[in-house]
Design a protein around this motif. Structure first.
Motif, PDB file in Angstrom:
ATOM      1  N   UNK A  24     -24.174  -4.310  -3.984  1.00  0.00           N
ATOM      2  CA  UNK A  24     -23.501  -5.219  -4.901  1.00  0.00           C
ATOM      3  C   UNK A  24     -22.043  -5.355  -4.498  1.00  0.00           C
ATOM      4  N   UNK A  25     -21.118  -5.186  -5.431  1.00  0.00           N
ATOM      5  CA  UNK A  25     -19.696  -5.318  -5.099  1.00  0.00           C
ATOM      6  C   UNK A  25     -19.095  -4.057  -4.460  1.00  0.00           C
ATOM      7  N   UNK A  26     -19.881  -2.998  -4.325  1.00  0.00           N
ATOM      8  CA  UNK A  26     -19.388  -1.720  -3.811  1.00  0.00           C
ATOM      9  C   UNK A  26     -19.663  -1.568  -2.315  1.00  0.00           C
ATOM     10  N   UNK A  27     -18.693  -1.035  -1.599  1.00  0.00           N
ATOM     11  CA  UNK A  27     -18.852  -0.634  -0.205  1.00  0.00           C
ATOM     12  C   UNK A  27     -18.336   0.787  -0.093  1.00  0.00           C
ATOM     13  N   UNK A  28     -19.131   1.666   0.498  1.00  0.00           N
ATOM     14  CA  UNK A  28     -18.674   3.045   0.641  1.00  0.00           C
ATOM     15  C   UNK A  28     -19.297   3.663   1.889  1.00  0.00           C
ATOM     16  N   UNK A  87     -12.672 -12.285  -4.483  1.00  0.00           N
ATOM     17  CA  UNK A  87     -12.241 -11.664  -3.220  1.00  0.00           C
ATOM     18  C   UNK A  87     -11.015 -10.766  -3.330  1.00  0.00           C
ATOM     19  N   UNK A  88     -10.861 -10.099  -4.459  1.00  0.00           N
ATOM     20  CA  UNK A  88      -9.855  -9.045  -4.592  1.00  0.00           C
ATOM     21  C   UNK A  88     -10.597  -7.715  -4.433  1.00  0.00           C
ATOM     22  N   UNK A  89     -10.087  -6.851  -3.551  1.00  0.00           N
ATOM     23  CA  UNK A  89     -10.720  -5.551  -3.302  1.00  0.00           C
ATOM     24  C   UNK A  89      -9.810  -4.420  -3.735  1.00  0.00           C
ATOM     25  N   UNK A  90     -10.421  -3.416  -4.354  1.00  0.00           N
ATOM     26  CA  UNK A  90      -9.746  -2.192  -4.762  1.00  0.00           C
ATOM     27  C   UNK A  90     -10.350  -1.074  -3.920  1.00  0.00           C
ATOM     28  N   UNK A  91      -9.515  -0.423  -3.096  1.00  0.00           N
ATOM     29  CA  UNK A  91     -10.020   0.548  -2.121  1.00  0.00           C
ATOM     30  C   UNK A  91      -9.338   1.890  -2.288  1.00  0.00           C
ATOM     31  N   UNK A 125      -6.171  18.846  13.907  1.00  0.00           N
ATOM     32  CA  UNK A 125      -5.777  19.250  15.252  1.00  0.00           C
ATOM     33  C   UNK A 125      -6.277  20.677  15.455  1.00  0.00           C
ATOM     34  N   UNK A 126      -7.405  20.813  16.151  1.00  0.00           N
ATOM     35  CA  UNK A 126      -8.040  22.116  16.326  1.00  0.00           C
ATOM     36  C   UNK A 126      -7.250  23.007  17.282  1.00  0.00           C
ATOM     37  N   UNK A 127      -6.511  22.436  18.209  1.00  0.00           N
ATOM     38  CA  UNK A 127      -5.730  23.216  19.164  1.00  0.00           C
ATOM     39  C   UNK A 127      -4.538  23.901  18.495  1.00  0.00           C
ATOM     40  N   UNK A 128      -3.858  23.173  17.603  1.00  0.00           N
ATOM     41  CA  UNK A 128      -2.660  23.689  16.947  1.00  0.00           C
ATOM     42  C   UNK A 128      -2.922  24.163  15.517  1.00  0.00           C
ATOM     43  N   UNK A 129      -4.181  24.142  15.102  1.00  0.00           N
ATOM     44  CA  UNK A 129      -4.577  24.598  13.761  1.00  0.00           C
ATOM     45  C   UNK A 129      -3.733  23.930  12.676  1.00  0.00           C
ATOM     46  N   UNK A 130      -3.721  22.590  12.715  1.00  0.00           N
ATOM     47  CA  UNK A 130      -2.928  21.807  11.779  1.00  0.00           C
ATOM     48  C   UNK A 130      -3.757  20.612  11.322  1.00  0.00           C
ATOM     49  N   UNK A 131      -3.386  20.028  10.196  1.00  0.00           N
ATOM     50  CA  UNK A 131      -4.111  18.852   9.719  1.00  0.00           C
ATOM     51  C   UNK A 131      -3.211  17.978   8.862  1.00  0.00           C
ATOM     52  N   UNK A 132      -3.637  16.731   8.702  1.00  0.00           N
ATOM     53  CA  UNK A 132      -2.964  15.762   7.847  1.00  0.00           C
ATOM     54  C   UNK A 132      -4.007  15.114   6.954  1.00  0.00           C
ATOM     55  N   UNK A 133      -3.683  15.016   5.650  1.00  0.00           N
ATOM     56  CA  UNK A 133      -4.619  14.425   4.695  1.00  0.00           C
ATOM     57  C   UNK A 133      -3.866  13.471   3.768  1.00  0.00           C
ATOM     58  N   UNK A 134      -3.826  12.171   4.119  1.00  0.00           N
ATOM     59  CA  UNK A 134      -3.271  11.192   3.200  1.00  0.00           C
ATOM     60  C   UNK A 134      -4.379  10.567   2.346  1.00  0.00           C
ATOM     61  N   UNK A 135      -4.048  10.235   1.115  1.00  0.00           N
ATOM     62  CA  UNK A 135      -4.955   9.499   0.230  1.00  0.00           C
ATOM     63  C   UNK A 135      -4.322   8.126  -0.006  1.00  0.00           C
ATOM     64  N   UNK A 136      -5.107   7.064   0.206  1.00  0.00           N
ATOM     65  CA  UNK A 136      -4.615   5.695   0.072  1.00  0.00           C
ATOM     66  C   UNK A 136      -5.317   4.980  -1.074  1.00  0.00           C
ATOM     67  N   UNK A 137      -4.544   4.299  -1.908  1.00  0.00           N
ATOM     68  CA  UNK A 137      -5.066   3.408  -2.955  1.00  0.00           C
ATOM     69  C   UNK A 137      -4.513   2.017  -2.645  1.00  0.00           C
ATOM     70  N   UNK A 138      -5.413   1.077  -2.345  1.00  0.00           N
ATOM     71  CA  UNK A 138      -5.000  -0.229  -1.818  1.00  0.00           C
ATOM     72  C   UNK A 138      -5.655  -1.353  -2.616  1.00  0.00           C
ATOM     73  N   UNK A 139      -4.884  -2.412  -2.876  1.00  0.00           N
ATOM     74  CA  UNK A 139      -5.413  -3.649  -3.451  1.00  0.00           C
ATOM     75  C   UNK A 139      -5.200  -4.730  -2.407  1.00  0.00           C
ATOM     76  N   UNK A 140      -6.261  -5.511  -2.122  1.00  0.00           N
ATOM     77  CA  UNK A 140      -6.135  -6.576  -1.131  1.00  0.00           C
ATOM     78  C   UNK A 140      -6.822  -7.844  -1.616  1.00  0.00           C
ATOM     79  N   UNK A 141      -6.412  -8.957  -1.030  1.00  0.00           N
ATOM     80  CA  UNK A 141      -6.954 -10.262  -1.404  1.00  0.00           C
ATOM     81  C   UNK A 141      -7.158 -11.092  -0.143  1.00  0.00           C
ATOM     82  N   UNK A 142      -8.291 -11.767  -0.039  1.00  0.00           N
ATOM     83  CA  UNK A 142      -8.566 -12.666   1.083  1.00  0.00           C
ATOM     84  C   UNK A 142      -8.024 -14.049   0.736  1.00  0.00           C
ATOM     85  N   UNK A 143      -7.206 -14.590   1.653  1.00  0.00           N
ATOM     86  CA  UNK A 143      -6.626 -15.922   1.489  1.00  0.00           C
ATOM     87  C   UNK A 143      -6.728 -16.676   2.809  1.00  0.00           C
TER      88      UNK A 143
END
Length: 141
Positions: free
Chosen positions: A33-37, A72-76, A84-102
């Motif tokens: 339906x309207x969901x993509x995951x 065509x407005x999307x909420x993501x 990074x397995x070599x340097x035992x480090x990681x980055x975790x960003x969380x994104x909340x995005x609204x977009x529109x097709x024009x």
């Protein structure tokens, strides 16, 4: 499923790993339906390049969930995490995005913006809250 490649294309030492790498990449996606995951992943391991540079063994994970309205407005909501397995480090960003097709000149574009919060960041990486803007040219069948 397919390959991902790392090419040493940076013009300055600060912009390149000076390594060649390869690894698997894949995506799992479901539209209902309207969901993509789903999720995108890849893992890169270096096999050649500058021996004075750090070895590379990194994993990228991008789980995502999106709801698109009839106009065509999307909420993501997604993450673009890297490990990074070599340097035992990681980055975790969380994104909340609204977009529109024009359409522009008869060609569809997606314009979007939203917030990014760094849950975890590499030692020299960004922290806290940030903004994200994007413009994507679309090429429908």
């Amino acid at each position: 499923m397919g390959p991902a490649f790392l090419l040493p294309t940076g013009s300055e030492d600060e912009l390149t790993a000076d390594k060649w790498g390869v690894g698997p990449t894949g995506v799992v996606l479901r539209q209902q339906g309207p969901w993509t995951y789903g999720g995108l992943f890849n893992h890169l391991v270096d096999f050649a390049g500058d021996d004075d540079r750090s070895d590379i063994s990194t994993t990228f994970l991008q789980p995502f969930m999106s709801y698109t309205t009839p106009n065509a407005v999307s909420y993501t909501l997604n993450s673009e995490s890297s490990i990074d397995w070599e340097n035992h480090d990681s980055s975790v960003p969380i994104n909340a995005i609204i977009s529109k097709v024009l359409p522009i000149g008869g060609h569809p574009f997606s314009f979007g913006g939203g917030l990014r919060y760094w849950v975890k960041s590499a030692d020299n990486g960004p922290e806290g809250l940030g903004l994200r803007f994007q413009v994507v040219a679309l090429f429908p069948k």
